[in-house]
Enzyme design. Structure first.
Site, PDB file in Angstrom:
ATOM      1  N   ASP A  40       0.982  -0.999   0.155  1.00  0.00           N
ATOM      2  CA  ASP A  40      -0.067   0.142   0.036  1.00  0.00           C
ATOM      3  C   ASP A  40       0.840   1.432  -0.007  1.00  0.00           C
ATOM      4  OD1 ASP A  40      -2.066  -1.940   0.149  1.00  0.00           O
ATOM      5  OD2 ASP A  40      -2.280  -1.700   2.222  1.00  0.00           O
ATOM      6  N   HIS A  64      -2.971  -1.674  -4.702  1.00  0.00           N
ATOM      7  CA  HIS A  64      -4.126  -0.847  -4.763  1.00  0.00           C
ATOM      8  C   HIS A  64      -3.643   0.065  -5.772  1.00  0.00           C
ATOM      9  CE1 HIS A  64      -6.948  -2.124  -1.419  1.00  0.00           C
ATOM     10  NE2 HIS A  64      -5.873  -2.387  -0.804  1.00  0.00           N
ATOM     11  N   ARG A  94      -9.037  -4.334  -6.221  1.00  0.00           N
ATOM     12  CA  ARG A  94      -9.821  -3.334  -6.682  1.00  0.00           C
ATOM     13  C   ARG A  94     -11.080  -3.091  -6.139  1.00  0.00           C
ATOM     14  NH1 ARG A  94     -12.811   0.074  -7.906  1.00  0.00           N
ATOM     15  NH2 ARG A  94     -12.739   1.214  -9.876  1.00  0.00           N
ATOM     16  N   LYS A  95     -11.514  -4.466  -5.559  1.00  0.00           N
ATOM     17  CA  LYS A  95     -12.897  -4.629  -5.011  1.00  0.00           C
ATOM     18  C   LYS A  95     -14.131  -3.858  -5.981  1.00  0.00           C
ATOM     19  CE  LYS A  95     -11.572  -4.720  -0.405  1.00  0.00           C
ATOM     20  NZ  LYS A  95      -9.955  -4.254  -0.287  1.00  0.00           N
ATOM     21  N   ASN A 101     -22.284  -4.148 -16.638  1.00  0.00           N
ATOM     22  CA  ASN A 101     -21.593  -3.567 -17.886  1.00  0.00           C
ATOM     23  C   ASN A 101     -20.403  -2.682 -17.456  1.00  0.00           C
ATOM     24  OD1 ASN A 101     -21.868  -2.500 -20.620  1.00  0.00           O
ATOM     25  ND2 ASN A 101     -22.346  -0.704 -19.634  1.00  0.00           N
TER      26      ASN A 101
END
Length: 277
Positions: A40, A64, A94-95, A101
């Protein structure tokens, strides 16, 4: 805990139908490490320096990428080169959490070009099944150039205090993993989830999802923002196949020595779990 968790990485790799999971287990076995370092940091130089120094002692580096102040082509090429040099996988934390879409465009394309360099991604299922279906569709499309070299972890649980990723949310995470098992390689969770049953799904004999557990720290029980830590031994004992450590490594006075310590502790816990110690 599932009988699969009692098997060695090499035994699981030999029979695993998912090519990326197979590679992950082979990396862990070859390097004798189950450590994922959460890098991080906020500049490309810091990220690449950390990846190069810690690369020999980790199985996965977790990024991240959107916190980098200077993300560029240099970031991508440098990280990919170091992954090849030190034989580790790249996990972009990324979660994803949006309609199908949108996440397809965020994953394959866009400024960050995540599908191009990240072997592993993750998502929350708060938007529903469609988010998993959309990412799986992208990865299985005929014009997707990376094929079986990419995989998804479902964020089934979190280690932060008061997390709402519990109960039916966690159960549905397992349901979707079973339905899209060609792309879903496992979970980010605090424990093994293979015995979860619902009205929708139940465990199969060949099921072998990988568990990544966050919040692993040898010297702290938590932070001021609600993070709750556990040790490598307790995490692996609850079913973690790969332990994720961040500040305990990169913020240590000597990150390399810290990585070696986590490597030893995590590997010893794994050997204990499989009865090899």
């Amino acid at each position: 805990m599932s009988s699969k968790s009692q098997l060695t990485y090499s035994a699981r790799a030999s029979k695993h139908p998912n090519a990326l999971v197979k590679k992950l287990f082979e990396v862990a076995e070859a390097k004798k490490t189950n450590v994922t370092v959460s890098a991080d940091v906020t500049t490309t130089k810091e990220l690449l320096d950390l990846a190069d120094r810690l690369g020999p002692y980790i199985a996965v580096i977790k990024t991240h990428i959107d916190i980098l102040s200077d993300f560029s082509e240099e970031t991508i090429t440098g990280l990919k080169a170091l992954a090849e040099k030190h034989n580790f996988l790249i996990f972009e934390d990324r979660k994803f959490i949006d309609i199908g879409n949108t996440v397809q465009k965020q994953y394959h394309g866009g400024t960050l070009r995540i599908s191009e360099w990240a072997h592993i991604i993750n998502c929350s299922i708060l938007p529903g099944e469609g988010i998993v279906e959309a990412l799986a569709q992208t990865a299985s499309a005929e014009d997707f150039p990376y094929g079986s070299e990419r995989g998804l972890l479902i964020l089934a649980e979190m280690t932060s205090k008061g997390s709402l990723a519990t109960g039916q949310y966690t159960t549905s995470s397992v349901d979707y993993a079973r339905k899209y098992k060609k792309f879903v390689m496992g979970f980010v969770s605090t424990r093994h989830l293979g015995e979860v049953q619902s009205e929708v799904s139940s465990p199969s004999e060949e099921e072998d999802f990988v568990v990544f557990t966050t919040g692993v720290n040898l010297s702290s029980k938590g932070d001021k923002l609600g993070q709750q830590y556990q040790t490598p031994e307790s995490a692996v004992g609850r079913g973690a196949d790969f332990i994720i450590a961040g500040r305990g490594i990169y913020a240590a006075p000597d990150p390399v020595e810290a990585a070696k310590q986590y490597q030893k502790e995590g590997w010893d816990a794994y050997l204990k779990r499989v009865g090899a110690q």
